[in-house]
Design a protein around this motif. Sequence first.
Motif, PDB file in Angstrom:
ATOM      1  N   GLY A 184      16.087  48.301  58.632  1.00 31.51           N
ATOM      2  CA  GLY A 184      15.387  48.646  59.524  1.00 31.51           C
ATOM      3  C   GLY A 184      15.924  49.017  61.132  1.00 31.51           C
ATOM      4  N   GLY A 185      17.160  48.441  61.290  1.00 24.74           N
ATOM      5  CA  GLY A 185      17.922  48.774  62.474  1.00 24.74           C
ATOM      6  C   GLY A 185      18.086  50.026  63.004  1.00 24.74           C
ATOM      7  N   ALA A 186      18.166  50.373  64.407  1.00 26.39           N
ATOM      8  CA  ALA A 186      18.420  51.558  64.819  1.00 26.39           C
ATOM      9  C   ALA A 186      19.493  52.498  63.943  1.00 26.39           C
ATOM     10  N   LEU A 234      19.072  57.169  56.028  1.00 28.65           N
ATOM     11  CA  LEU A 234      18.605  58.397  55.900  1.00 28.65           C
ATOM     12  C   LEU A 234      19.767  59.670  55.810  1.00 28.65           C
ATOM     13  N   ALA A 235      20.816  59.268  56.259  1.00 32.78           N
ATOM     14  CA  ALA A 235      21.881  60.346  56.157  1.00 32.78           C
ATOM     15  C   ALA A 235      22.277  60.465  54.667  1.00 32.78           C
ATOM     16  N   LYS A 257      10.357  52.452  61.065  1.00 30.57           N
ATOM     17  CA  LYS A 257       9.332  52.471  59.912  1.00 30.57           C
ATOM     18  C   LYS A 257       8.856  53.952  59.441  1.00 30.57           C
ATOM     19  N   SER A 258       8.359  54.672  60.162  1.00 33.85           N
ATOM     20  CA  SER A 258       7.668  56.013  59.908  1.00 33.85           C
ATOM     21  C   SER A 258       8.734  56.648  59.334  1.00 33.85           C
ATOM     22  N   ARG A 259      10.017  56.871  59.696  1.00 31.30           N
ATOM     23  CA  ARG A 259      11.117  57.682  59.403  1.00 31.30           C
ATOM     24  C   ARG A 259      11.611  57.384  58.130  1.00 31.30           C
ATOM     25  N   LEU A 260      11.627  55.907  57.719  1.00 29.67           N
ATOM     26  CA  LEU A 260      12.060  55.596  56.474  1.00 29.67           C
ATOM     27  C   LEU A 260      11.014  55.872  55.537  1.00 29.67           C
ATOM     28  N   LEU A 264      12.036  55.559  51.839  1.00 31.09           N
ATOM     29  CA  LEU A 264      12.911  54.580  51.637  1.00 31.09           C
ATOM     30  C   LEU A 264      12.268  53.182  52.139  1.00 31.09           C
ATOM     31  N   LEU A 265      10.996  53.042  52.691  1.00 32.45           N
ATOM     32  CA  LEU A 265      10.547  51.764  53.338  1.00 32.45           C
ATOM     33  C   LEU A 265      10.239  50.823  52.107  1.00 32.45           C
TER      34      LEU A 265
END
Length: 451
Positions: A9-11, A18-19, A39-42, A47-48
Amino acid sequence: MNVHFIAIGGAAMHNLALALHNKGYQVTGSDDTIFEPSKSRLEAKGLLPEAFGWFPEKISENLDAIVLGMHAKEDNPELLKAQELGLKIYSYPEFLYEQSKHKTRVVIGGSHGKTTITSMILHVMHYHDRDVDYMVGAQLEGFDVMVKLTEENDFIVLEGDEYLSSPIDRRPKFHLYKPNIALLSGIAWDHINVFPTYENYVEQFSIFIDSIVNGGSINYNVEDAEVKRVVEASENTIRKIPYQTPDYTVENGETLLETPEGPLPIEVFGKHNLNNLAGAKWICQHMGIDEDDFYEAIATFKGASKRLEKIAEGSNSVAYKDFAHSPSKVEATANAVKEQYQNRKLVACLELHTYSSLNAEFLKEYKGALNAADVAVVFYSPHAVEIKKLDAVSHEQIANAFQRDDLVIYTNPDDFKDFLFSQNFDNKALLLMSSGNYGGLDFEAVKGLIG
């Protein structure tokens, strides 16, 4: 490849996840808590993690690699299981090196300016449709992700952080990248919790310079005496190319950069940002962008997120927020805003939020940092001091550190907010500097103060 992230979850970690997902890898991960926007991006990419927590049963011999984040502890159950199975465990920077060892690695190092310089380089490359891999510490306009990895791109541009790599690898991240092309922007003591003495901190930059591959190059800010000394003392067989702040003028709140074609209006401002620009220009030239093309592109660069970011502007008032927290960054940022708006009063507010800034020993480094401000305000939370298990810091210690008799100090978020919202910002510039949020300040409401 099957890759599992411990502390996904870290920045930095979620951007790497994601990459790799975008590259076609099978990605899984765990974390005990995940905040927005991670959270939303994963979640958007599937991937969350289904549940928060650590689950050793997720760790099996089917995994090709484990990426271990700084948020995890040495006794993390998933880490212990991975060690027991003898799986390959990478720190974040180790994995980035593994992904880029056949590329030309461009690494931007320094106590300050790293994110801005990296962002400038990527902006110029993007403007001219030059595709490169990268890792940068801020969200950039026109870029979906903060990490990009491909098989085909020749260059990778990496922001070289001097903080630790992982709970089981105490080396600074930028020691692991082995640059072909490097830049060093400045050295000003930071991360006192990891590097307790100034000498120990400076030594990390010497090691970085010596990690540049033979025949590589370093561009260095010759105006920083420590940078100059450390680079010129290195016996590494590399090209050493100095850079310095270019000539510029400020007219009616607009910065004009002197170029061979005449004065060029640019969006960023402040001596430190013009110095960053000079370094970025050199790196872009190493990467095949000529001077004219660099100037054309940089004129449209508005800055990296949270770095001297304009949040509101009225007819005769303006407000900026900035990530600045270390003494050198605070001083450079306050000076920049004052220089840009010479005819307006500068109200500069600083939240002491990091481990270093709340350390009673380190506080003296802030001497003179807010001298450019007409009204200087410091906010800190005694609760944050307790959480970080530091000795209590008194009003008197802070006042003595900054060496300003008229320094305004708040420890209660409501008192700070009342002060801010009672101000008349006619003919003033407001600067909010913090890596926190002043105990819950509503920045949208702050915008309403600027008419």
